[in-house]
Design an enzyme around this catalytic site. Structure first.
Site, PDB file in Angstrom:
ATOM      1  N   HIS A  91      -9.142 -16.521 -23.681  1.00  8.97           N
ATOM      2  CA  HIS A  91      -8.056 -16.252 -22.739  1.00  8.97           C
ATOM      3  C   HIS A  91      -7.429 -14.933 -23.164  1.00  8.97           C
ATOM      4  O   HIS A  91      -7.450 -14.597 -24.354  1.00  8.97           O
ATOM      5  CB  HIS A  91      -6.966 -17.311 -22.827  1.00  8.97           C
ATOM      6  CG  HIS A  91      -7.402 -18.688 -22.469  1.00  8.97           C
ATOM      7  ND1 HIS A  91      -7.857 -19.586 -23.394  1.00  8.97           N
ATOM      8  CD2 HIS A  91      -7.438 -19.323 -21.289  1.00  8.97           C
ATOM      9  CE1 HIS A  91      -8.160 -20.714 -22.800  1.00  8.97           C
ATOM     10  NE2 HIS A  91      -7.921 -20.590 -21.516  1.00  8.97           N
ATOM     11  N   ASP A  94      -5.237 -15.492 -26.138  1.00  8.38           N
ATOM     12  CA  ASP A  94      -5.866 -15.934 -27.397  1.00  8.38           C
ATOM     13  C   ASP A  94      -6.032 -14.720 -28.303  1.00  8.38           C
ATOM     14  O   ASP A  94      -6.036 -14.842 -29.525  1.00  8.38           O
ATOM     15  CB  ASP A  94      -7.270 -16.508 -27.161  1.00  8.38           C
ATOM     16  CG  ASP A  94      -7.261 -17.791 -26.361  1.00  8.38           C
ATOM     17  OD1 ASP A  94      -6.212 -18.451 -26.324  1.00  8.38           O
ATOM     18  OD2 ASP A  94      -8.309 -18.122 -25.770  1.00  8.38           O
ATOM     19  N   MET A 125     -17.865 -14.513 -21.646  1.00  6.78           N
ATOM     20  CA  MET A 125     -16.921 -15.015 -20.636  1.00  6.78           C
ATOM     21  C   MET A 125     -15.488 -14.707 -21.057  1.00  6.78           C
ATOM     22  O   MET A 125     -15.160 -14.732 -22.244  1.00  6.78           O
ATOM     23  CB  MET A 125     -17.129 -16.534 -20.483  1.00  6.78           C
ATOM     24  CG  MET A 125     -16.182 -17.243 -19.551  1.00  6.78           C
ATOM     25  SD  MET A 125     -14.653 -17.783 -20.353  1.00  6.78           S
ATOM     26  CE  MET A 125     -14.996 -19.520 -20.629  1.00  6.78           C
ATOM     27  N   GLU A 218     -13.022 -24.056 -12.648  1.00  4.82           N
ATOM     28  CA  GLU A 218     -13.127 -25.256 -13.486  1.00  4.82           C
ATOM     29  C   GLU A 218     -12.153 -26.332 -13.005  1.00  4.82           C
ATOM     30  O   GLU A 218     -10.945 -26.109 -12.940  1.00  4.82           O
ATOM     31  CB  GLU A 218     -12.832 -24.874 -14.940  1.00  4.82           C
ATOM     32  CG  GLU A 218     -12.887 -26.064 -15.892  1.00  4.82           C
ATOM     33  CD  GLU A 218     -12.665 -25.657 -17.338  1.00  4.82           C
ATOM     34  OE1 GLU A 218     -12.716 -24.448 -17.648  1.00  4.82           O
ATOM     35  OE2 GLU A 218     -12.430 -26.559 -18.159  1.00  4.82           O
ATOM     36  N   LYS A 220     -10.376 -30.284 -12.978  1.00  2.31           N
ATOM     37  CA  LYS A 220      -9.904 -31.345 -13.888  1.00  2.31           C
ATOM     38  C   LYS A 220      -9.022 -32.277 -13.070  1.00  2.31           C
ATOM     39  O   LYS A 220      -8.248 -31.794 -12.232  1.00  2.31           O
ATOM     40  CB  LYS A 220      -9.113 -30.719 -15.044  1.00  2.31           C
ATOM     41  CG  LYS A 220      -8.804 -31.689 -16.173  1.00  2.31           C
ATOM     42  CD  LYS A 220      -8.120 -30.980 -17.340  1.00  2.31           C
ATOM     43  CE  LYS A 220      -7.861 -31.949 -18.464  1.00  2.31           C
ATOM     44  NZ  LYS A 220      -7.140 -31.337 -19.580  1.00  2.31           N
ATOM     45  N   GLU A 254     -16.824 -29.182 -16.639  1.00  2.00           N
ATOM     46  CA  GLU A 254     -16.610 -29.604 -18.036  1.00  2.00           C
ATOM     47  C   GLU A 254     -16.906 -31.084 -18.178  1.00  2.00           C
ATOM     48  O   GLU A 254     -16.402 -31.911 -17.402  1.00  2.00           O
ATOM     49  CB  GLU A 254     -15.171 -29.301 -18.484  1.00  2.00           C
ATOM     50  CG  GLU A 254     -14.929 -29.843 -19.895  1.00  2.00           C
ATOM     51  CD  GLU A 254     -13.617 -29.448 -20.524  1.00  2.00           C
ATOM     52  OE1 GLU A 254     -13.236 -28.268 -20.418  1.00  2.00           O
ATOM     53  OE2 GLU A 254     -12.979 -30.321 -21.138  1.00  2.00           O
ATOM     54  N   HIS A 257     -13.857 -33.363 -18.360  1.00  2.00           N
ATOM     55  CA  HIS A 257     -13.036 -33.449 -17.153  1.00  2.00           C
ATOM     56  C   HIS A 257     -13.626 -34.413 -16.130  1.00  2.00           C
ATOM     57  O   HIS A 257     -12.910 -35.210 -15.526  1.00  2.00           O
ATOM     58  CB  HIS A 257     -12.842 -32.056 -16.546  1.00  2.00           C
ATOM     59  CG  HIS A 257     -12.082 -31.128 -17.456  1.00  2.00           C
ATOM     60  ND1 HIS A 257     -11.808 -29.830 -17.129  1.00  2.00           N
ATOM     61  CD2 HIS A 257     -11.532 -31.339 -18.686  1.00  2.00           C
ATOM     62  CE1 HIS A 257     -11.118 -29.263 -18.120  1.00  2.00           C
ATOM     63  NE2 HIS A 257     -10.955 -30.158 -19.073  1.00  2.00           N
ATOM     64  N   ASP A 282     -18.907 -26.116 -19.545  1.00  2.00           N
ATOM     65  CA  ASP A 282     -18.094 -26.457 -20.711  1.00  2.00           C
ATOM     66  C   ASP A 282     -18.600 -27.771 -21.291  1.00  2.00           C
ATOM     67  O   ASP A 282     -18.422 -28.838 -20.682  1.00  2.00           O
ATOM     68  CB  ASP A 282     -16.608 -26.593 -20.329  1.00  2.00           C
ATOM     69  CG  ASP A 282     -15.900 -25.236 -20.301  1.00  2.00           C
ATOM     70  OD1 ASP A 282     -16.575 -24.208 -20.534  1.00  2.00           O
ATOM     71  OD2 ASP A 282     -14.681 -25.212 -20.061  1.00  2.00           O
ATOM     72  N   ASP A 292      -7.175 -36.405 -22.677  1.00  2.00           N
ATOM     73  CA  ASP A 292      -8.146 -35.310 -22.756  1.00  2.00           C
ATOM     74  C   ASP A 292      -8.541 -35.065 -24.210  1.00  2.00           C
ATOM     75  O   ASP A 292      -7.783 -34.483 -24.978  1.00  2.00           O
ATOM     76  CB  ASP A 292      -7.464 -34.067 -22.150  1.00  2.00           C
ATOM     77  CG  ASP A 292      -8.320 -32.838 -22.200  1.00  2.00           C
ATOM     78  OD1 ASP A 292      -9.525 -32.952 -22.483  1.00  2.00           O
ATOM     79  OD2 ASP A 292      -7.785 -31.744 -21.956  1.00  2.00           O
ATOM     80  N   ASP A 294     -11.605 -33.645 -25.645  1.00  2.00           N
ATOM     81  CA  ASP A 294     -12.364 -32.446 -26.048  1.00  2.00           C
ATOM     82  C   ASP A 294     -13.131 -32.666 -27.355  1.00  2.00           C
ATOM     83  O   ASP A 294     -13.031 -31.866 -28.296  1.00  2.00           O
ATOM     84  CB  ASP A 294     -11.432 -31.225 -26.177  1.00  2.00           C
ATOM     85  CG  ASP A 294     -10.956 -30.717 -24.822  1.00  2.00           C
ATOM     86  OD1 ASP A 294     -11.601 -31.011 -23.800  1.00  2.00           O
ATOM     87  OD2 ASP A 294      -9.929 -30.014 -24.791  1.00  2.00           O
ATOM     88  N   ASP A 324     -16.453 -26.294 -25.206  1.00  3.82           N
ATOM     89  CA  ASP A 324     -15.001 -26.282 -25.036  1.00  3.82           C
ATOM     90  C   ASP A 324     -14.459 -27.548 -25.684  1.00  3.82           C
ATOM     91  O   ASP A 324     -14.128 -28.517 -25.001  1.00  3.82           O
ATOM     92  CB  ASP A 324     -14.637 -26.221 -23.551  1.00  3.82           C
ATOM     93  CG  ASP A 324     -13.134 -26.084 -23.357  1.00  3.82           C
ATOM     94  OD1 ASP A 324     -12.430 -25.887 -24.368  1.00  3.82           O
ATOM     95  OD2 ASP A 324     -12.664 -26.183 -22.215  1.00  3.82           O
TER      96      ASP A 324
HETATM   97  C1  GLT Z   1      -7.966 -25.337 -21.941  1.00  2.00           C
HETATM   98  C2  GLT Z   1      -8.661 -26.359 -21.092  1.00  2.00           C
HETATM   99  C3  GLT Z   1     -10.074 -26.044 -20.888  1.00  2.00           C
HETATM  100  C4  GLT Z   1     -10.323 -24.770 -20.143  1.00  2.00           C
HETATM  101  C5  GLT Z   1      -9.868 -23.584 -20.865  1.00  2.00           C
HETATM  102  C6  GLT Z   1     -10.039 -22.371 -19.980  1.00  2.00           C
HETATM  103  S1  GLT Z   1      -8.315 -23.726 -21.525  1.00  2.00           S
HETATM  104  O1  GLT Z   1      -8.293 -25.512 -23.281  1.00  2.00           O
HETATM  105  O2  GLT Z   1      -8.523 -27.623 -21.709  1.00  2.00           O
HETATM  106  O3  GLT Z   1     -10.748 -27.069 -20.270  1.00  2.00           O
HETATM  107  O4  GLT Z   1     -11.711 -24.618 -20.008  1.00  2.00           O
HETATM  108  O5  GLT Z   1      -8.876 -21.989 -19.363  1.00  2.00           O
HETATM  109 MN    MN Z   2     -12.861 -26.380 -20.208  1.00  7.59          MN
HETATM  110 MN    MN Z   3     -10.895 -29.944 -21.696  1.00  9.15          MN
END
Ligand code: GLT
Ligand code: MN
Ligand code: MN
Length: 423
Positions: A91, A94, A125, A218, A220, A254, A257, A282, A292, A294, A324
């Site tokens: 980002h 970041d 990216m 993306e 979610k 993702e 998501h 992702d 969430d 991750d 991600d």
């Molecule tokens: C954030 C989010 C991710 C996105 C990122 C891109 S930022 O961490 O949870 O799923 O891909 O903006």
């Molecule tokens: Mn993501």
């Molecule tokens: Mn995520």
């Protein structure tokens, strides 16, 4: 006497043969181990990338503070280089803190570029944070305040400038704040219109500046908003054809998501792929029905991860494999390196398993059986009046159709055995 010596000779022969066999076995196992070690070693052609925000994640959650110290971007690049990654994504903030003076910005960018060169890392990216700063509390492109919407565009254009400078060709847009807690705040179709206007504007900027970005949207379903408008990859696939430049825009699905939405991630990916819209992906993991998470790729849903990797590899997806995800909150930065290595290793292990699956005779025999069609069946591929007449005339023997085997239990068990390493 003679018999005895023959016996002794045979005994010695057998022992030597056994010894040789053992040695040969050990050597073979070593060769296998070496071959596998090489097979599971990340290489640039695998295109494994990580977000700066993933390895530099400090383990803060809504209930507890950071557990890891700040990892400056150049250090994150070093860590990724050591772990064997190919790319780093970011980002805007970041890397460059918000409102940095231009000279400071340029210094930071130069140092980052040098670190990327030193560690052989590329930037495939770039993206923009339209969720962290409190000004985006009501969304960014869909916010009710026109000033917030304009600021979101300005911030994104500047993030595109930064991404282009770093050599990125994919620009991800994740609308984490584009949603609601109460639908009293605006009409939901108004939000869709605002989002369209913003993406159209950014596509025009991309053309104007000749950046050559491909945008990857993306989805979610929720978190951090109660409901996010573009809840799934399917929502975006419906939205993209309504844009001014649909060819410039694809998706960034993702794993976590879609799994949060209770969906089959691979199915969404497959639809995006089939539509020519899988611009980025992702990879991570997630237990359904949870916050969430991750998680490290492949760590929670082994079979779903397998079908996904198999799909990507069989289809010939050649974009970045972006992780991600972030390490458990219990880890230090050595553990973060383990986490990064683990994501890539699991992908490569599953890739090797997919090759085995494709080469497995029993599995292929079942698939061949499933694909067989009786020769008398009228063709239904493309419509023609004569073809339709033949189809209408055809008598279907439903009893015979019902007798055809669909051995999915066995197929799934063979897959399980293969994944479990006993096949
Ligand atoms: C954030 C989010 C991710 C996105 C990122 C891109 S930022 O961490 O949870 O799923 O891909 O903006
Ligand atoms: Mn993501
Ligand atoms: Mn995520």
């Amino acid at each position: 006497m003679q018999n005895e010596s023959i016996f002794q000779y045979a005994l010695i022969f057998c022992r030597t043969a056994r010894l040789h066999r053992r040695r040969a076995g050990l050597a073979l196992a070593k060769i296998h181990r070496m071959a596998n070690a090489d097979l599971y070693q990340p290489r640039p052609e695998h295109k494994f990338s990580f977000g700066l925000w993933t390895v530099a994640n400090r383990g803060r959650d809504p209930f507890g503070d950071c557990v890891r110290p700040v990892l400056p971007p150049v250090e994150a690049v070093k860590l990724l280089g050591e772990a064997g990654a190919w790319g780093v994504n970011l980002h805007d903030n970041d890397l460059v803190p918000m409102d940095s003076p231009p000279a400071e910005r340029d210094r930071i960018v130069k140092a980052f570029q040098a670190a990327c060169r030193d560690h052989g890392i590329v930037v495939p990216m770039a993206t923009v944070s339209l969720f962290y700063h409190p000004v985006f509390r009501d969304g960014a492109f869909t916010a009710n305040d026109p000033e917030v919407r304009a600021y979101a565009l300005q911030k994104t254009m500047q993030a595109m400038d930064l991404g282009a400078e770093l050599g990125a060709r994919i620009f991800v847009l994740w609308g984490g704040r584009e949603g609601v807690e109460t639908d009293a705040c605006r009409r939901a179709d108004e939000a869709v219109k605002r989002l369209r206007e913003a993406v159209n504007y950014l596509c025009a900027y991309n053309l104007d500046k000749k950046y050559g970005f491909r945008f990857a949207l993306e989805a979610k379903p929720n978190e951090p908003r109660g409901d996010i408008y573009m809840a799934t990859t399917g929502h975006y696939l419906g939205f993209i054809p309504t844009l001014d430049h649909p060819e410039m825009v694809g998706v960034n699905p993702e794993f976590a998501h879609e799994t949060m939405a209770g969906l089959n991630f691979m199915h969404g990916v497959a639809q995006a792929w089939e539509a020519g819209k899988l611009f980025h992906i992702d990879l991570n993991d997630q237990m359904p029905g949870r916050f969430d998470q991750d998680l490290r790729f492949g760590s929670a849903n082994l079979k779903a991860a397998f079908w996904l990797v198999k799909f990507l590899e069989d289809a010939g997806y050649d974009g970045p494999r972006h992780f991600d995800a972030h390490a458990y909150r219990t880890e230090d930065y050595e553990g973060v390196k383990d986490f990064a290595r683990g994501c890539m290793r699991s992908y490569l292990v599953l890739k090797a398993k997919a090759e085995r699956w494709n080469a497995d005779r029993d599995i292929q025999a079942i698939l061949a059986e499933l694909a067989a069609a009786p020769p008398s069946l009228p063709a239904t591929g493309a419509y023609s009046a004569t073809g339709a007449a033949a189809l209408l005339r055809h008598r279907f023997d439903k009893d015979a159709m019902l007798k055809r085997r669909l051995p999915y239990e066995r197929l799934d068990q063979l897959t399980f055995d293969l994944l479990a390493g006993i096949r």
